[in-house]
Structures are given as C-alpha cells and as structure tokens.
Design an enzyme around this catalytic site. Structure first.
Site, PDB file in Angstrom:
ATOM      1  N   ASP A  48     -36.410  15.634  -8.333  1.00 40.96           N
ATOM      2  CA  ASP A  48     -37.778  15.139  -8.502  1.00 40.96           C
ATOM      3  C   ASP A  48     -38.429  14.796  -7.162  1.00 40.96           C
ATOM      4  O   ASP A  48     -39.583  15.145  -6.918  1.00 40.96           O
ATOM      5  CB  ASP A  48     -37.781  13.905  -9.403  1.00 40.96           C
ATOM      6  N   MET A  62     -24.705   7.313 -29.790  1.00 44.98           N
ATOM      7  CA  MET A  62     -23.515   6.630 -30.293  1.00 44.98           C
ATOM      8  C   MET A  62     -22.763   5.854 -29.210  1.00 44.98           C
ATOM      9  O   MET A  62     -21.646   5.402 -29.415  1.00 44.98           O
ATOM     10  CB  MET A  62     -22.560   7.629 -30.960  1.00 44.98           C
ATOM     11  N   CYS A  63     -23.378   5.691 -28.070  1.00 43.08           N
ATOM     12  CA  CYS A  63     -22.769   4.987 -26.949  1.00 43.08           C
ATOM     13  C   CYS A  63     -23.003   3.480 -27.105  1.00 43.08           C
ATOM     14  O   CYS A  63     -24.124   3.047 -27.366  1.00 43.08           O
ATOM     15  CB  CYS A  63     -23.411   5.496 -25.664  1.00 43.08           C
ATOM     16  N   HIS A  64     -21.948   2.700 -26.939  1.00 42.21           N
ATOM     17  CA  HIS A  64     -22.064   1.247 -27.052  1.00 42.21           C
ATOM     18  C   HIS A  64     -22.710   0.659 -25.797  1.00 42.21           C
ATOM     19  O   HIS A  64     -22.392   1.100 -24.687  1.00 42.21           O
ATOM     20  CB  HIS A  64     -20.680   0.614 -27.220  1.00 42.21           C
TER      21      HIS A  64
END
Length: 161
Positions: A130, A75-77
């Site tokens: 990583d 839901m992030c613009h």
C-alpha cells in the site's frame, strides 16, 4: 490427523469451546515476503516514500493485525497477547529485492497464536504494498507460512526447509 471441531451437530460453524484446555505458554513464528524493484528498495532505504517510514508503519500494522485477528477470522478466539515482534531482512534477487518478514507472537493461554502470527505477516506485506504502490504496482507478495509453533496439546511444530 484430527477431525474438524468447528462444526456443531447440525453441521454448522461454531467457535470451539476451549475452557477445558490447559493454559500454557504458546508461541508462533510466521513468515511472508514482498518482492520490490531496486527503485522501491532505494526509496524505502533512504526514507523517500511519500507516505512515510514504510518499515516503521508496516511493523505497527503487523502488530495491530495480530491484536485484531479475531475480528477478521470468524472462528478465532480473542486472545490476550503477551508479545508481538515484527522483523525485516532484505535479500537481493537479480535486479529486484525481497523484503523478508518474520513475525513472532507469544501468549499464555488455552489456544495457540498461529493465526495471529500469520495475519500479522500478511498485513505487514500488504502495508508495504500500500505504501509503495504509487512508485510501482508490480510488487509481488510471496508465500505466507507458519515457520514454528510451541505449546499446547498438539505439541511443537517446526517447518521443514
């Protein structure tokens, strides 16, 4: 506290319409950390990690993550970011070292950049993990949190220590 706005009349998820929100300068600062052994600290400090410059690569990963936040947070613009700065500081803790990560994000827009800063801080820590896991898999990624935000309707925020 305000009500959730990410649901439609049927109770299903929606992306909030921000077209009526005022365009302002918005900033966010997020923090994370990763606890490493002295061996990893020494190898990072002397550029002896086989995968390359750990902090340089992690910094780029954080910047890339900020730019791609809307691809992984549903839901992030998507935002046009004006700046992203990833910085590091070491803190010795007994026989281990904590890499402190701070990410500053800035935009001029209709919605804030908190998620971009948080995503960048998280990805920066994950990238360090990583790149160093061949030396030791026991590294611990610490809390990730919003330190500060400015701009927007909800006003400024500064985390209490």
């Amino acid at each position: 506290m305000s009500s959730f706005t990410h649901f439609n009349d049927q109770g299903r998820a929606k992306m909030v319409d921000i077209s009526d929100k005022k365009v302002t300068v918005r900033t966010a600062i997020a923090c994370s950390s990763i606890l490493v052994t002295k061996e990893i600290y020494d190898k990072i400090s002397h550029h002896e990690i086989g995968k390359g410059d750990v902090l340089g690569v992690a910094q780029i990963a954080g910047i890339m993550a900020a730019k791609r936040t809307s691809d992984v947070i549903p839901m992030c613009h998507p935002l046009l970011l004006k700046g992203v700065d990833v910085s590091f500081d070491w803190k010795q803790e007994k026989k281990q070292y904590r890499l402190l990560i701070e990410v500053k994000v800035k935009t001029e827009g209709s919605t804030g950049v908190e998620m971009e800063a948080l995503t960048a801080a998280s990805m920066t820590a994950l990238t360090v993990y990583d790149m160093c896991k061949a030396v030791d898999k026991g590294m611990i990624i610490g809390e990730t949190y919003l330190l500060e935000k400015t701009g927007g309707k909800s006003g400024d925020y500064l985390r209490n220590s």
